[in-house]
Design a protein around this motif. Sequence first.
Motif, short mmCIF file in Angstrom:
data_model
loop_
_atom_site.label_atom_id
_atom_site.label_comp_id
_atom_site.label_asym_id
_atom_site.label_seq_id
_atom_site.Cartn_x
_atom_site.Cartn_y
_atom_site.Cartn_z
N SER A 96 -6.95 105.61 96.52
CA SER A 96 -7.93 106.44 97.22
C SER A 96 -7.97 106.09 98.70
N GLU A 97 -8.14 107.11 99.56
CA GLU A 97 -8.29 106.83 100.98
C GLU A 97 -9.66 106.24 101.30
N ARG A 98 -10.52 106.17 100.31
CA ARG A 98 -11.84 105.56 100.48
C ARG A 98 -11.93 104.20 99.79
N TYR A 99 -10.79 103.64 99.47
CA TYR A 99 -10.72 102.39 98.72
C TYR A 99 -11.43 101.25 99.45
N VAL A 100 -12.25 100.53 98.70
CA VAL A 100 -12.96 99.38 99.24
C VAL A 100 -12.17 98.13 98.86
N SER A 101 -11.62 97.47 99.86
CA SER A 101 -10.78 96.29 99.62
C SER A 101 -11.64 95.05 99.47
N GLN A 102 -10.99 93.97 99.05
CA GLN A 102 -11.65 92.67 98.97
C GLN A 102 -10.91 91.69 99.88
N ILE A 103 -11.57 90.58 100.16
CA ILE A 103 -11.00 89.58 101.05
C ILE A 103 -10.63 88.36 100.23
N ALA A 104 -9.36 87.96 100.29
CA ALA A 104 -8.89 86.83 99.49
C ALA A 104 -9.61 85.54 99.90
N SER A 105 -10.11 84.81 98.92
CA SER A 105 -10.81 83.56 99.21
C SER A 105 -9.88 82.35 99.13
N CYS A 106 -8.76 82.52 98.39
CA CYS A 106 -7.80 81.41 98.18
C CYS A 106 -8.49 80.24 97.49
N ALA A 107 -9.54 80.53 96.73
CA ALA A 107 -10.30 79.47 96.09
C ALA A 107 -9.79 79.16 94.70
N GLY A 108 -9.06 80.10 94.11
CA GLY A 108 -8.52 79.86 92.79
C GLY A 108 -9.50 80.04 91.66
N ILE A 109 -10.71 80.55 91.98
CA ILE A 109 -11.71 80.77 90.92
C ILE A 109 -11.87 82.28 90.79
N ILE A 110 -12.92 82.85 91.36
CA ILE A 110 -12.97 84.30 91.53
C ILE A 110 -12.23 84.57 92.83
N PRO A 111 -11.08 85.23 92.80
CA PRO A 111 -10.16 85.20 93.94
C PRO A 111 -10.57 85.97 95.18
N ASP A 112 -11.58 86.82 95.10
CA ASP A 112 -11.87 87.67 96.24
C ASP A 112 -13.35 87.69 96.57
N ASN A 169 -20.01 113.94 98.77
CA ASN A 169 -18.88 113.18 99.27
C ASN A 169 -18.29 113.77 100.55
N GLU A 170 -17.12 114.42 100.41
CA GLU A 170 -16.32 114.81 101.56
C GLU A 170 -17.04 115.67 102.59
N LYS A 171 -17.88 116.58 102.13
CA LYS A 171 -18.51 117.52 103.06
C LYS A 171 -19.58 116.87 103.93
N PHE A 172 -19.85 115.61 103.70
CA PHE A 172 -20.83 114.90 104.53
C PHE A 172 -20.21 113.71 105.24
N GLU A 173 -18.89 113.77 105.42
CA GLU A 173 -18.17 112.69 106.07
C GLU A 173 -17.71 113.08 107.47
N SER A 174 -17.75 112.10 108.38
CA SER A 174 -17.13 112.28 109.69
C SER A 174 -15.71 111.71 109.68
N ALA A 175 -15.42 110.90 108.69
CA ALA A 175 -14.09 110.34 108.43
C ALA A 175 -14.12 109.84 106.99
N PRO A 176 -12.96 109.62 106.36
CA PRO A 176 -12.98 109.15 104.98
C PRO A 176 -13.85 107.91 104.81
N ALA A 177 -14.80 107.99 103.89
CA ALA A 177 -15.72 106.90 103.54
C ALA A 177 -16.81 106.66 104.58
N VAL A 178 -16.91 107.51 105.60
CA VAL A 178 -17.94 107.36 106.63
C VAL A 178 -18.84 108.59 106.60
N LYS A 179 -20.10 108.39 106.27
CA LYS A 179 -21.03 109.51 106.19
C LYS A 179 -21.56 109.90 107.57
N ASP A 180 -21.69 111.21 107.79
CA ASP A 180 -22.31 111.76 109.00
C ASP A 180 -23.83 111.68 108.79
#
Length: 214
Positions: free
Chosen positions: A26-42, A191-202
């Motif tokens: 999805s162009e609205r995909y919410v990513s995660q940030i790697a923690s490199c902790a080896g437990i819950i990874p993100d 969703n889309e009809k209220f966006e100024s850009a993908p995943a950004v609401k107007d």
Amino acid sequence: MRDARNIHEVSQLGIDWIGLDFIPNSERYVSQIASCAGIIPDYSSLSDLSSDKLSQQKKGPVLCGVFADDMPQNIVTRVVNFDLDVVQLNGEESMVMIDNLRRTLDPDIHAGIKIMKRIVITKREDIEKYKEYAEEVDYFLFDIQENLKDWSILEAYDGKVPFLVSGNIGAEDIENIKTLSHPLFYGISVNEKFESAPAVKDIALLKDFLEKIK
């Protein structure tokens, strides 16, 4: 949604739920940030809200994570990292998978977690698909496709589970929203009809819409 500041601004409008899209293509995909902790990874990629952290907004909008045919462990990780209140399933998830997911999450990981199943409506008969999941979910999302755009079919729903409506909803659907009187109608997803850009609401557009439907 995806941008932390935009989420904060939208939450001030009095909306009830905020959706976070975890479908990888999805162009609205919410990513995660790697923690490199080896437990819950993100970590949540939205954790930079500082004093406005999502964990401190629990008196505000419900957080709904959107998934499609994902592995249960990925869903569980995101429920933990983003403190999700609702899991929305958009794929071909089986009843067994949904039952196992709930048992994994509730009560040990997130007591009272809610699960919503999306049903795509392309013709009147599609409303009957809810019966397959009626015993397993807390909400349905009836996604009315553009080729149909007939909200009257929702009156045929005779289940016991509350439902929301989606389907590229815009200002032109205000009258449909106001006239829908089904006792289990719970809300709408915009969703889309209220966006100024993908995943950004107007903000201004969304505020005007909310004022008109209340």
